[in-house]
Design a protein around this motif. Sequence first.
Motif, PDB file in Angstrom:
ATOM      1  N   PRO A  83     -22.206 -33.606  13.073  1.00  0.00           N
ATOM      2  CA  PRO A  83     -22.967 -33.139  14.532  1.00  0.00           C
ATOM      3  C   PRO A  83     -23.563 -34.425  14.150  1.00  0.00           C
ATOM      4  O   PRO A  83     -24.398 -35.110  13.008  1.00  0.00           O
ATOM      5  N   ALA A  84     -23.892 -35.475  14.978  1.00  0.00           N
ATOM      6  CA  ALA A  84     -25.126 -36.891  15.013  1.00  0.00           C
ATOM      7  C   ALA A  84     -26.525 -36.525  15.052  1.00  0.00           C
ATOM      8  O   ALA A  84     -26.914 -34.835  16.140  1.00  0.00           O
ATOM      9  N   PRO A  85     -27.516 -37.009  14.420  1.00  0.00           N
ATOM     10  CA  PRO A  85     -28.769 -35.850  14.415  1.00  0.00           C
ATOM     11  C   PRO A  85     -29.438 -36.579  16.490  1.00  0.00           C
ATOM     12  O   PRO A  85     -29.142 -36.747  16.642  1.00  0.00           O
ATOM     13  N   THR A  86     -30.111 -35.469  16.145  1.00  0.00           N
ATOM     14  CA  THR A  86     -30.323 -34.711  17.820  1.00  0.00           C
ATOM     15  C   THR A  86     -31.373 -35.365  18.172  1.00  0.00           C
ATOM     16  O   THR A  86     -31.666 -35.746  19.242  1.00  0.00           O
ATOM     17  N   ALA A  87     -32.461 -35.605  17.374  1.00  0.00           N
ATOM     18  CA  ALA A  87     -34.199 -35.676  17.868  1.00  0.00           C
ATOM     19  C   ALA A  87     -34.338 -37.232  16.967  1.00  0.00           C
ATOM     20  O   ALA A  87     -33.712 -37.280  16.150  1.00  0.00           O
ATOM     21  N   ALA A  88     -35.069 -37.709  18.063  1.00  0.00           N
ATOM     22  CA  ALA A  88     -35.191 -39.495  17.663  1.00  0.00           C
ATOM     23  C   ALA A  88     -36.405 -39.161  16.474  1.00  0.00           C
ATOM     24  O   ALA A  88     -37.425 -38.398  16.354  1.00  0.00           O
ATOM     25  N   ARG A  89     -35.994 -40.019  15.526  1.00  0.00           N
ATOM     26  CA  ARG A  89     -37.289 -39.835  14.425  1.00  0.00           C
ATOM     27  C   ARG A  89     -38.365 -39.971  14.577  1.00  0.00           C
ATOM     28  O   ARG A  89     -39.056 -39.604  14.125  1.00  0.00           O
ATOM     29  N   ALA A  90     -38.591 -40.977  15.707  1.00  0.00           N
ATOM     30  CA  ALA A  90     -40.099 -41.413  15.770  1.00  0.00           C
ATOM     31  C   ALA A  90     -40.309 -40.033  16.602  1.00  0.00           C
ATOM     32  O   ALA A  90     -42.321 -40.142  17.184  1.00  0.00           O
ATOM     33  N   ALA A  91     -40.549 -39.262  16.984  1.00  0.00           N
ATOM     34  CA  ALA A  91     -40.631 -37.619  18.206  1.00  0.00           C
ATOM     35  C   ALA A  91     -40.556 -36.833  16.907  1.00  0.00           C
ATOM     36  O   ALA A  91     -41.969 -35.941  17.410  1.00  0.00           O
ATOM     37  N   VAL A  92     -40.663 -36.888  15.473  1.00  0.00           N
ATOM     38  CA  VAL A  92     -40.706 -36.178  14.205  1.00  0.00           C
ATOM     39  C   VAL A  92     -41.767 -36.498  14.438  1.00  0.00           C
ATOM     40  O   VAL A  92     -42.378 -37.253  13.408  1.00  0.00           O
ATOM     41  N   ASP A  93     -42.522 -35.078  14.018  1.00  0.00           N
ATOM     42  CA  ASP A  93     -43.687 -34.707  13.128  1.00  0.00           C
ATOM     43  C   ASP A  93     -43.830 -35.129  11.855  1.00  0.00           C
ATOM     44  O   ASP A  93     -43.243 -34.235  10.753  1.00  0.00           O
ATOM     45  N   MET A  94     -43.602 -36.210  11.264  1.00  0.00           N
ATOM     46  CA  MET A  94     -43.497 -36.601   9.988  1.00  0.00           C
ATOM     47  C   MET A  94     -44.596 -36.081   8.383  1.00  0.00           C
ATOM     48  O   MET A  94     -44.348 -35.631   7.364  1.00  0.00           O
ATOM     49  N   SER A  95     -46.240 -35.110   9.323  1.00  0.00           N
ATOM     50  CA  SER A  95     -46.808 -34.350   7.966  1.00  0.00           C
ATOM     51  C   SER A  95     -46.089 -33.501   8.108  1.00  0.00           C
ATOM     52  O   SER A  95     -46.799 -32.855   7.024  1.00  0.00           O
ATOM     53  N   ALA A  96     -45.076 -32.623   8.519  1.00  0.00           N
ATOM     54  CA  ALA A  96     -44.512 -31.690   8.060  1.00  0.00           C
ATOM     55  C   ALA A  96     -43.709 -32.334   6.421  1.00  0.00           C
ATOM     56  O   ALA A  96     -43.110 -31.178   5.415  1.00  0.00           O
ATOM     57  N   PHE A  97     -43.247 -33.534   6.715  1.00  0.00           N
ATOM     58  CA  PHE A  97     -42.525 -33.911   5.516  1.00  0.00           C
ATOM     59  C   PHE A  97     -43.128 -34.550   4.221  1.00  0.00           C
ATOM     60  O   PHE A  97     -43.769 -35.350   3.824  1.00  0.00           O
ATOM     61  N   ARG A  98     -44.004 -33.133   3.684  1.00  0.00           N
ATOM     62  CA  ARG A  98     -45.269 -33.525   2.279  1.00  0.00           C
ATOM     63  C   ARG A  98     -44.583 -33.756   1.385  1.00  0.00           C
ATOM     64  O   ARG A  98     -43.630 -32.822   0.759  1.00  0.00           O
ATOM     65  N   VAL A 132     -32.605 -30.054  -0.448  1.00  0.00           N
ATOM     66  CA  VAL A 132     -33.416 -31.336  -1.130  1.00  0.00           C
ATOM     67  C   VAL A 132     -34.676 -31.003  -1.528  1.00  0.00           C
ATOM     68  O   VAL A 132     -35.660 -30.414  -0.688  1.00  0.00           O
ATOM     69  N   ILE A 133     -35.958 -31.640  -2.013  1.00  0.00           N
ATOM     70  CA  ILE A 133     -36.950 -31.884  -2.418  1.00  0.00           C
ATOM     71  C   ILE A 133     -37.677 -32.984  -1.782  1.00  0.00           C
ATOM     72  O   ILE A 133     -37.030 -33.644  -2.288  1.00  0.00           O
ATOM     73  N   VAL A 134     -38.482 -32.906  -0.763  1.00  0.00           N
ATOM     74  CA  VAL A 134     -38.901 -34.344  -0.589  1.00  0.00           C
ATOM     75  C   VAL A 134     -40.101 -34.851  -1.880  1.00  0.00           C
ATOM     76  O   VAL A 134     -40.827 -34.484  -2.423  1.00  0.00           O
ATOM     77  N   ASP A 135     -40.053 -36.345  -2.227  1.00  0.00           N
ATOM     78  CA  ASP A 135     -41.050 -36.681  -3.192  1.00  0.00           C
ATOM     79  C   ASP A 135     -41.572 -37.532  -2.796  1.00  0.00           C
ATOM     80  O   ASP A 135     -42.781 -37.525  -3.020  1.00  0.00           O
ATOM     81  N   ARG A 136     -41.544 -38.496  -1.114  1.00  0.00           N
ATOM     82  CA  ARG A 136     -42.369 -39.486  -0.296  1.00  0.00           C
ATOM     83  C   ARG A 136     -41.610 -39.367   0.786  1.00  0.00           C
ATOM     84  O   ARG A 136     -40.626 -39.283   1.198  1.00  0.00           O
ATOM     85  N   ALA A 137     -42.905 -40.348   1.862  1.00  0.00           N
ATOM     86  CA  ALA A 137     -42.066 -40.269   3.046  1.00  0.00           C
ATOM     87  C   ALA A 137     -42.618 -41.792   3.601  1.00  0.00           C
ATOM     88  O   ALA A 137     -43.560 -41.986   2.785  1.00  0.00           O
ATOM     89  N   ASN A 138     -41.505 -42.313   4.046  1.00  0.00           N
ATOM     90  CA  ASN A 138     -41.368 -43.435   4.448  1.00  0.00           C
ATOM     91  C   ASN A 138     -41.213 -43.751   6.457  1.00  0.00           C
ATOM     92  O   ASN A 138     -40.222 -43.371   7.225  1.00  0.00           O
ATOM     93  N   PRO A 139     -43.017 -42.788   7.073  1.00  0.00           N
ATOM     94  CA  PRO A 139     -43.445 -42.568   8.539  1.00  0.00           C
ATOM     95  C   PRO A 139     -43.020 -43.715   9.268  1.00  0.00           C
ATOM     96  O   PRO A 139     -42.440 -43.962  10.509  1.00  0.00           O
ATOM     97  N   GLU A 140     -42.760 -45.041   8.585  1.00  0.00           N
ATOM     98  CA  GLU A 140     -42.264 -46.417   9.352  1.00  0.00           C
ATOM     99  C   GLU A 140     -40.832 -45.723   9.907  1.00  0.00           C
ATOM    100  O   GLU A 140     -40.356 -46.928  10.785  1.00  0.00           O
ATOM    101  N   TYR A 141     -40.461 -45.316   9.560  1.00  0.00           N
ATOM    102  CA  TYR A 141     -38.972 -45.485   9.651  1.00  0.00           C
ATOM    103  C   TYR A 141     -38.551 -43.971   9.500  1.00  0.00           C
ATOM    104  O   TYR A 141     -37.345 -44.451   9.934  1.00  0.00           O
ATOM    105  N   GLY A 142     -39.488 -43.326   9.976  1.00  0.00           N
ATOM    106  CA  GLY A 142     -38.895 -42.041   9.671  1.00  0.00           C
ATOM    107  C   GLY A 142     -38.048 -41.207   8.712  1.00  0.00           C
ATOM    108  O   GLY A 142     -36.967 -40.577   9.483  1.00  0.00           O
TER     109      GLY A 142
END
Length: 249
Positions: free
Chosen positions: A159-174, A197-207
Motif C-alpha cells: 500500500p502506497a502512503p495515502t497522506a501527503a507528508r506536508a499535511a501531517v502534523d509533525m508535532s506528534a513525532f517527538r 520503532v521509536i522516533v529519535d529525531r524529526a525532519n519537518p522540512e522533508y516530512g
Amino acid sequence: MSTEDDAKNKAIDDEAAALVAAVAPAAVAALIARYSEAEHVGIRSNWYELDPHSARRVPVAPAARAGYLAKLIDSNQAELQRDIARYNDLRARGLAALSRCDILISSGGRPLEALRCALDLKTAHISYHLSILVRLALELEDAHAAQARTIRPAPAAVPAPTAARAAVDMSAFRPGVRCEIVAASHPSASRDVGKRVIVDRANPEYGSVWAHDDKPVTYRTDRAGRRVVDHDPRCIQTIYGVDQLRVLP
C-alpha cells in the motif's frame, strides 16, 4: 538431352535392372528379415558421449539456451522422421527402392549388398538421432530448471502512503514516541510493515523522521568480567516518511 544421352541412360537402366532381376526374391526377403521395424531401433549405448551441438555456439542465458535447444530438437525430429521413412521404404520395396547409382556404383554391381548398406546406414541414422534427442531433452530440462530459478515472482503490492507528508502534523513525532510501520516505501521493505520503532529525531522540512527498532539494549560480560553493551538499537536508525508511521498511544 540428345539421343545419344538417352541411349546411354537406357543402357545404364537396363544394366541395373538386369542385376536386380538376377537376385532371388528369397535372398532379398531373408536380408530384409534381419532388420527390425523402425520403432524397434534403439538409442546407442554411448548416447551420453555424443555431442549434439557440433560446432554450434550454445547460448549461456537459460531462456536463450532453452529456445536454441527447442529448435535443435525440432530439427533432429524432422531428420529422424525422414530417416524412418526411408528405412521403411527400403524394407517395404527392397531392391526397387534403390537407385541405379546404389546398384552400379556404390556396391559395384551387387544389388543385395547395396540394399544391406542402405539399411545399415538408415539404422545408424535412426539410432543416432534418437540418441541425440535424448541428450537434447535432458539439456532442455536443465535449461528450463535454470530459467525457473532466475524468474522471481513479482513482489506483493504494498500500500502506497495515502497522506501527503506536508499535511501531517509533525508535532506528534517527538523524540521517544513509539510508532508502528503501516506502509513501506518499496516492495523490498514490505516485511517491515507492522514492526514498531521509536522516533529519535524529526525532519519537518522533508516530512520524515529518524527511528530505530523498539527493542531494549542488550548487555554481555566481557573477558574482564565487566558488563558491556552488546547491542544498542539506537545505533542503527532508518529514515521513514511520517505517512508510513502510525503513532501508538
